[in-house]
Design an enzyme around this catalytic site. Structure first.
Site, short mmCIF file in Angstrom:
data_model
loop_
_atom_site.label_atom_id
_atom_site.label_comp_id
_atom_site.label_asym_id
_atom_site.label_seq_id
_atom_site.Cartn_x
_atom_site.Cartn_y
_atom_site.Cartn_z
N CYS A 204 0.75 -1.41 0.01
CA CYS A 204 -0.08 0.01 0.04
C CYS A 204 0.93 1.35 -0.02
CB CYS A 204 -0.80 0.00 1.26
SG CYS A 204 -1.76 1.43 1.34
N LYS B 169 2.27 -9.55 0.06
CA LYS B 169 1.99 -8.77 -1.09
C LYS B 169 3.10 -7.61 -1.09
CE LYS B 169 -1.43 -6.37 -4.38
NZ LYS B 169 -0.63 -5.29 -4.27
N ASN C 14 0.67 -8.77 -10.21
CA ASN C 14 -0.25 -7.64 -9.96
C ASN C 14 -0.11 -6.39 -10.53
OD1 ASN C 14 -0.96 -5.54 -7.03
ND2 ASN C 14 -2.64 -6.62 -8.20
#
Length: 272
Positions: free
Chosen positions: A59, A107, A166
């Protein structure tokens, strides 16, 4: 992305931020954390209800970096290594239905210096991370910049665990193209699936039957107006004109949303 420290300390968080049921399988819960203990505590609490725990190191939002979570962790590989190690240790007594250990994944984003990304992945691998999702942009790159597929491909070439790509997955064709180029084990989509939950079924836009199904499920499970409305705004974005969006986005109640969908899309929610 759920804050691990809030989740572990707050019953309200555990009851409202993450809700599931037996049909929601498989499901992975993703936490943001800046403490290995917080992450391990949260993972242990969530483990009976999920099929895995994922750590968010991607993020890029300023508030997340300020809180030393999300993409901030890309600069602290030893902390991430310890986080994975503690989650694996804390959940070591939990076996999945197929007998495999409880999974912990991560991630990430890529570094400007890709050597650092490869080293980051290798440290996580050394403590048993089960898979890694790689977003092919750096922390400071905007989503309008093309995703770097070569960076993802390089990570895959050096990894020993499954790697998922991604970034810029907005259609089934995108997914197939990215996997073919990077040789990754699959893709993860975020914005693409918000806009079109039927993406992996090959639909170019969200079909009306998908909208109808979401509405019935959302009402049945008691979704709040904010979440219910927010998802529909994404799902209907490509099928609405600017004037229609302006009207729909200002609806202030679930009954108002249902009336709009019945009037403008011919959906009938009263007959069932």
């Amino acid at each position: 992305m759920i804050l691990a420290d809030v989740y572990k300390h707050s019953k309200i968080s555990r009851d409202t931020e993450f809700r599931t049921n037996r049909k929601d399988d498989p499901v992975v819960i993703q936490f943001a954390a800046h403490s290995a203990v917080d992450l391990a505590d949260a993972a242990e609490l969530a483990a009976p209800y999920v099929n895995g725990v994922d750590l968010n190191c991607g993020c890029p939002q300023k508030w997340a970096v300020h809180e030393k979570i999300g993409a901030h962790l890309m600069e602290d590989p030893e902390l991430v290594r310890d986080m994975v190690r503690q989650v694996k240790a804390r959940t070591s007594g939990i076996a999945m239905a197929d007998g495999e250990p409880f999974p912990c994944s991560v991630k990430i984003r890529v570094h400007p210096d890709l050597k650092k990304t490869v080293e980051f992945v290798q440290r996580a691998e050394s403590v048993g991370v089960d898979w890694i999702t790689v977003h092919g942009r750096t922390r400071r790159q905007k989503s309008t910049e093309p995703v770097d597929l070569d960076a993802i491909k390089l990570v895959k070439e050096h990894a020993t665990v499954p790697i998922f790509a991604n970034g810029d997955v907005f259609s089934l064709q995108d997914a197939d193209r990215i996997v073919e180029y990077t040789k990754t084990d699959g893709v993860m989509a975020a914005r693409g699936l918000l806009e079109n939950p039927a993406l992996f079924a090959g639909h170019e836009y969200t079909p009306l039957e998908c909208v109808e199904r979401y509405v019935r499920l959302g009402i049945g499970y008691g979704s709040t107006h904010f979440i219910f409305h927010h998802h529909l705004m994404y799902m209907l974005d490509k099928s609405m004109s600017r004037a229609e969006k302006k009207t729909f986005n200002c609806l202030t109640s679930i009954p108002g949303i249902l009336d709009y969908l019945e009037t403008n899309y011919g959906l009938d929610f009263a007959s069932r």
